[in-house]
Scaffold this motif. Structure first.
Motif, PDB file in Angstrom:
ATOM      1  N   GLN A 370      38.936  31.263  38.800  1.00  0.00           N
ATOM      2  CA  GLN A 370      38.052  30.141  38.434  1.00  0.00           C
ATOM      3  C   GLN A 370      38.564  28.828  39.039  1.00  0.00           C
ATOM      4  N   THR A 371      39.857  28.593  38.894  1.00  0.00           N
ATOM      5  CA  THR A 371      40.436  27.381  39.469  1.00  0.00           C
ATOM      6  C   THR A 371      40.232  27.364  40.983  1.00  0.00           C
ATOM      7  N   GLY A 372      40.455  28.522  41.618  1.00  0.00           N
ATOM      8  CA  GLY A 372      40.323  28.617  43.072  1.00  0.00           C
ATOM      9  C   GLY A 372      38.893  28.384  43.533  1.00  0.00           C
ATOM     10  N   ILE A 373      37.942  28.895  42.784  1.00  0.00           N
ATOM     11  CA  ILE A 373      36.541  28.719  43.180  1.00  0.00           C
ATOM     12  C   ILE A 373      36.120  27.259  43.024  1.00  0.00           C
ATOM     13  N   LEU A 374      36.564  26.613  41.966  1.00  0.00           N
ATOM     14  CA  LEU A 374      36.245  25.191  41.792  1.00  0.00           C
ATOM     15  C   LEU A 374      36.856  24.361  42.927  1.00  0.00           C
ATOM     16  N   LYS A 375      38.104  24.697  43.286  1.00  0.00           N
ATOM     17  CA  LYS A 375      38.764  23.940  44.364  1.00  0.00           C
ATOM     18  C   LYS A 375      38.070  24.182  45.706  1.00  0.00           C
ATOM     19  N   THR A 376      37.711  25.444  45.968  1.00  0.00           N
ATOM     20  CA  THR A 376      37.034  25.771  47.223  1.00  0.00           C
ATOM     21  C   THR A 376      35.692  25.047  47.306  1.00  0.00           C
ATOM     22  N   ALA A 377      34.941  25.093  46.211  1.00  0.00           N
ATOM     23  CA  ALA A 377      33.623  24.443  46.190  1.00  0.00           C
ATOM     24  C   ALA A 377      33.767  22.935  46.348  1.00  0.00           C
ATOM     25  N   ALA A 378      34.789  22.375  45.727  1.00  0.00           N
ATOM     26  CA  ALA A 378      34.991  20.924  45.805  1.00  0.00           C
ATOM     27  C   ALA A 378      35.199  20.489  47.256  1.00  0.00           C
ATOM     28  N   ARG A 379      36.037  21.249  47.989  1.00  0.00           N
ATOM     29  CA  ARG A 379      36.284  20.899  49.387  1.00  0.00           C
ATOM     30  C   ARG A 379      35.040  21.101  50.239  1.00  0.00           C
ATOM     31  N   LEU A 380      34.405  22.250  50.042  1.00  0.00           N
ATOM     32  CA  LEU A 380      33.252  22.597  50.870  1.00  0.00           C
ATOM     33  C   LEU A 380      32.084  21.626  50.660  1.00  0.00           C
ATOM     34  N   PHE A 381      31.788  21.315  49.394  1.00  0.00           N
ATOM     35  CA  PHE A 381      30.593  20.519  49.096  1.00  0.00           C
ATOM     36  C   PHE A 381      30.897  19.026  48.925  1.00  0.00           C
ATOM     37  N   HIS A 382      32.158  18.646  49.062  1.00  0.00           N
ATOM     38  CA  HIS A 382      32.556  17.246  48.910  1.00  0.00           C
ATOM     39  C   HIS A 382      32.184  16.711  47.531  1.00  0.00           C
ATOM     40  N   VAL A 383      32.649  17.433  46.518  1.00  0.00           N
ATOM     41  CA  VAL A 383      32.443  16.981  45.139  1.00  0.00           C
ATOM     42  C   VAL A 383      33.785  17.110  44.405  1.00  0.00           C
ATOM     43  N   SER A 384      33.854  16.578  43.189  1.00  0.00           N
ATOM     44  CA  SER A 384      35.021  16.864  42.354  1.00  0.00           C
ATOM     45  C   SER A 384      34.535  17.279  40.967  1.00  0.00           C
ATOM     46  N   PHE A 385      35.368  18.048  40.285  1.00  0.00           N
ATOM     47  CA  PHE A 385      35.002  18.552  38.952  1.00  0.00           C
ATOM     48  C   PHE A 385      35.984  18.002  37.929  1.00  0.00           C
ATOM     49  N   LYS A 386      35.455  17.552  36.809  1.00  0.00           N
ATOM     50  CA  LYS A 386      36.337  17.081  35.745  1.00  0.00           C
ATOM     51  C   LYS A 386      35.941  17.800  34.459  1.00  0.00           C
ATOM     52  N   GLN A 387      36.908  18.513  33.888  1.00  0.00           N
ATOM     53  CA  GLN A 387      36.589  19.273  32.673  1.00  0.00           C
ATOM     54  C   GLN A 387      36.243  18.317  31.532  1.00  0.00           C
ATOM     55  N   VAL A 388      35.171  18.664  30.788  1.00  0.00           N
ATOM     56  CA  VAL A 388      34.758  17.861  29.641  1.00  0.00           C
ATOM     57  C   VAL A 388      35.295  18.551  28.407  1.00  0.00           C
ATOM     58  N   LYS A 389      36.388  18.046  27.883  1.00  0.00           N
ATOM     59  CA  LYS A 389      37.092  18.753  26.806  1.00  0.00           C
ATOM     60  C   LYS A 389      36.296  18.749  25.499  1.00  0.00           C
ATOM     61  N   ASP A 390      35.601  17.651  25.239  1.00  0.00           N
ATOM     62  CA  ASP A 390      34.943  17.541  23.927  1.00  0.00           C
ATOM     63  C   ASP A 390      33.442  17.838  23.994  1.00  0.00           C
ATOM     64  N   ALA A 391      32.991  18.481  25.078  1.00  0.00           N
ATOM     65  CA  ALA A 391      31.558  18.756  25.198  1.00  0.00           C
ATOM     66  C   ALA A 391      31.115  19.708  24.088  1.00  0.00           C
ATOM     67  N   GLN A 392      29.949  19.438  23.527  1.00  0.00           N
ATOM     68  CA  GLN A 392      29.415  20.368  22.539  1.00  0.00           C
ATOM     69  C   GLN A 392      28.732  21.507  23.294  1.00  0.00           C
ATOM     70  N   VAL A 393      29.201  22.742  23.096  1.00  0.00           N
ATOM     71  CA  VAL A 393      28.662  23.884  23.829  1.00  0.00           C
ATOM     72  C   VAL A 393      28.172  24.940  22.840  1.00  0.00           C
ATOM     73  N   TRP A 394      27.511  25.999  23.337  1.00  0.00           N
ATOM     74  CA  TRP A 394      26.910  26.989  22.440  1.00  0.00           C
ATOM     75  C   TRP A 394      27.909  28.060  22.001  1.00  0.00           C
ATOM     76  N   ASP A 395      29.037  28.138  22.696  1.00  0.00           N
ATOM     77  CA  ASP A 395      30.068  29.087  22.272  1.00  0.00           C
ATOM     78  C   ASP A 395      31.418  28.498  22.651  1.00  0.00           C
ATOM     79  N   ARG A 396      32.424  28.745  21.794  1.00  0.00           N
ATOM     80  CA  ARG A 396      33.745  28.147  22.018  1.00  0.00           C
ATOM     81  C   ARG A 396      34.331  28.499  23.383  1.00  0.00           C
ATOM     82  N   SER A 397      33.936  29.668  23.914  1.00  0.00           N
ATOM     83  CA  SER A 397      34.536  30.125  25.170  1.00  0.00           C
ATOM     84  C   SER A 397      33.942  29.428  26.403  1.00  0.00           C
TER      85      SER A 397
END
Ligand SMILES: [Zn+2]
Length: 691
Positions: A370-397
């Motif tokens: 997962q980390t590798g895919i995010l890093k690869t995508a970030a370089r390829l698409f010229h974006v960055s990802f920042k994890q949202v720790k307190d996001a309300q989601v539908w499942d804890r996972s």
């Protein structure tokens, strides 16, 4: 997915009954979050109220559109239409999310019922003459190509729905649509429920993996019972030494919905044909391609011929290699049957490339991937990802990340949010897919999307070792998400990345699959989960060489399915002989001997979802390989091509015809040349593989 209702919000929905339209109740006080139903928790009634609020808002948008008295403009007519589309999309995506992901069965059931209501609402809108006439009265804007394309495409979809027919005809069209939906569901259910059993002796199981044999306990008479479920079938066809068992299992698998689905299929094809002729088309295949990139059924035939010419000699060569190999193992063999194909291919790959798919798993633990895919995508698409720790989601996972623009001109702008729901749990959908959560509207609404997968891992103590092809699937699905986020920054909710023509939508993701043969990319995250050793270049080379064998045959197999899907839809269904068609198709595209009693068509489920348009896979492969050929093989991620690709293909979303996106990037339409080289590609030897 529905090819007939061209409205984008239906993309993620399954085939649902459109009967029983329910009038939404008046909206109570606005919900706290009008974009995310899951914050309401697991109360089905709360979900229903929330969805009804979205439908009420959609109705209000349409009323606003119809209330205009002066001259029609993009702003006073197309804008409220797009707002209505946006409400429907949000309702649909949220209902779909609960239907496919909720823990509690009542919430999943409510999600399904609401999808049906929303689908019915969409059908009503697609046949609404007042809305159509209002849109048709808007002068085509000259200085705004995106709005112009949106208007033209929307009017085309309306005409293909039959909006300009009289009341009686529209009622008949609606009844036919309902019939098609019901028959498609029956066809699918017959396949899902049509499990057959095959009895095997202990000796028959010779060659199968030990864990497979251990899962099957013998009965009192010492025999084993195998079923036609996928986990039972695949290993037998690939590994069982008994040709007799392979033939029995192959036949049972292809007969599991026979004869039940013969009449269902005929009725389905008849209803589609009636729909097509009512709308002025000679055959359903002409109707189903009219709003696609390919344009006409005749063009599908042309594509088949082109890919056939390119792949036939390669496939013949591959088959000759396979037969020669099989004859060495089994002297006297004169041909290979269709039920023995997988077995011999597996044996050949093992002998020729010394590659065992299990050997790379320790290098792909889920979390690192997962980390590798995010890093690869970030370089390829010229974006960055920042994890949202307190996001309300539908499942804890579920992990969620904000996506920021990392291109020089982008100035770190927030582009949207993604959700990764990556591991199985009870009640959750079993597939691997990506879907929109929110459409994007510039300045008003950031796009959001989700990945829904079922990879191992995610639990304490489980490293979640992945197969190589699972890693590729992850990146493929992630590509859809990036297309959605980057392609949904424009002014219209109906022009995001998921809204491009259905026969283009797989091209960007199939292109990404090719990137994962690159040793530098794989080694950037492929590390042994116990020792930390980097995935050896020699193993990558063997893996790539093994995967390159059989590409010509694979294409011929795709043409076989493409031709079948086309030919049941481009002639009158009354006289169709499904078996004769299969025989003719086999004779044209398969060097393997047919197995007497094969009823493949009775469980060919693509005939419901894709109908005549199975060619999508072939067309998108041609485009994907041509796209990939533009990248510098020695610098896939960091060269200038990646940014050019983002700008030309992904960022426009559906604001241009897909054929234009292809031309903008390639400087010409797609050609067969790249595909030809791809088929005969020989991967470099380990010694020269880059680090
Ligand atoms: Zn895909």
């Amino acid at each position: 997915m529905s090819f007939r209702t061209g409205f984008p919000f239906l993309l993620a929905s399954v085939l649902l009954s459109t009967a029983g339209f329910a009038q939404p109740k008046p909206a109570p006080a606005a919900a706290a979050d009008p974009l995310h139903a899951w914050v309401l928790g697991s109360d089905p009634a709360a979900l229903e109220t929330w969805v009804n609020q979205r439908l009420a808002a959609e109705k209000a948008d349409l009323e606003k559109l119809l209330a205009v008295t002066g001259p029609r403009t993009v702003e006073n007519t197309l804008r409220p239409f797009d707002d209505a589309q946006n409400e429907l999309a949000i309702a649909n995506n949220n209902a779909y999310l609960q239907y496919s992901l909720a823990d509690a069965a009542p919430l999943r059931d409510k999600g399904q019922a609401l999808l049906s209501t929303i689908s019915s609402e969409a059908t009503d809108l697609s046949l609404n003459q007042k809305v159509y006439n209002a849109l048709a009265a808007v002068p085509l804007p000259t200085g705004d190509p995106a709005a112009r394309h949106y208007l033209e495409r929307t009017l085309l979809e309306y005409r293909l729905s039959g909006v300009d027919k009289d009341d009686a005809t529209r009622a008949a069209l609606r009844a036919l649509q309902d019939k098609i939906t019901a028959l498609s569901l029956t066809f699918g259910r017959n396949v899902a429920d049509g499990t057959l059993k095959v009895t095997a002796t202990k000796a028959d199981l010779d060659g199968l993996p030990a864990d497979y044999v251990a899962l099957h306990k013998p009965g009192p008479d010492g025999t084993y019972t195998l079923t036609t479920e996928q986990p039972d079938v695949g290993p037998v066809l690939s590994f069982a030494k008994s040709a007799d068992l392979r033939r029995k299992v192959y036949l049972a698998y292809n007969q599991r919905a026979y004869p039940a689905n013969v009449q269902v299929l005929r009725d389905l094809l008849t209803a589609r044909q009636q729909l097509a002729t009512t709308l002025g088309y000679a055959h359903y295949a002409d109707l189903a391609t009219a709003d696609q990139m390919i344009g006409t059924a005749a063009n599908v035939e042309h594509l088949i011929d082109q890919v056939d010419q390119a792949s036939r000699p390669v496939a013949a060569h591959e088959y000759a290699q396979l037969l020669a190999f099989a004859q060495k193992q089994q002297p006297g063999l004169t041909s290979i049957s269709q039920s023995d194909q997988s077995y011999w291919v597996e044996q050949y790959r093992r002998a020729q490339y010394a590659f065992d798919a299990q050997s790379v798993r320790p290098y792909f633990p889920y979390a690192e991937v997962q980390t590798g895919i995010l890093k690869t995508a970030a370089r390829l698409f010229h974006v960055s990802f920042k994890q949202v720790k307190d996001a309300q989601v539908w499942d804890r996972s579920v992990d969620s990340f904000d996506v920021f623009d990392a291109a020089e001109a982008g100035q770190g702008k927030l582009l949207g949010r993604i959700y990764l729901d990556m591991h199985p749990r009870d009640g959750k959908d079993k597939w691997f897919s990506s879907a929109p959560v929110l459409p994007g509207i510039a300045g008003r609404q950031l796009p959001e999307g989700m990945l829904v997968c079922n990879f191992s891992g995610g639990a304490a103590g489980d490293p979640g070792l992945m197969q190589y092809n699972e890693v590729v699937v992850f990146f493929h699905e992630f590509g859809h998400l990036m297309h959605h986020i980057l392609g949904s920054q424009g002014p219209w909710s109906g022009q995001g990345g998921f809204s491009v023509e259905g026969d283009f939508v797989e091209s960007p993701s199939q292109m990404l699959e090719e990137m994962f043969h690159d040793p530098a990319i794989l080694q950037s995250f492929g590390k042994h989960y116990q020792t930390g050793e980097v995935l050896p270049a020699s193993l990558i080379a063997k893996m790539n060489a093994a995967s390159a064998y059989g590409r010509g045959r694979w294409l011929q197999g795709q043409l076989w399915a493409t031709t079948y899907s086309l030919e049941v839809h481009n002639q009158a269904p009354a006289g169709l002989d499904f078996d004769a068609l299969l025989k003719a198709d086999d004779e044209r595209f398969s060097p393997f001997t047919p197995v007497e009693g094969d009823r493949f068509y009775a469980s060919f489920t693509h005939l419901t979802g894709y109908a005549s348009n199975y060619y999508t896979y072939v067309l998108d492969k041609v485009i994907a390989i041509d796209f990939f050929a533009q990248f510098d093989k020695h610098n896939l991620l960091d060269g200038p091509t990646a940014m050019r690709y983002r700008r030309a293909v992904l960022e426009p979303g559906a604001s241009k015809p897909a054929a234009q996106l292809v031309k903008d990037f390639l400087g010409r339409p797609q050609s067969m040349d790249a595909l030809k080289s791809w088929m005969s590609e020989e991967f470099q030897a380990p010694a020269v593989a880059s680090k």
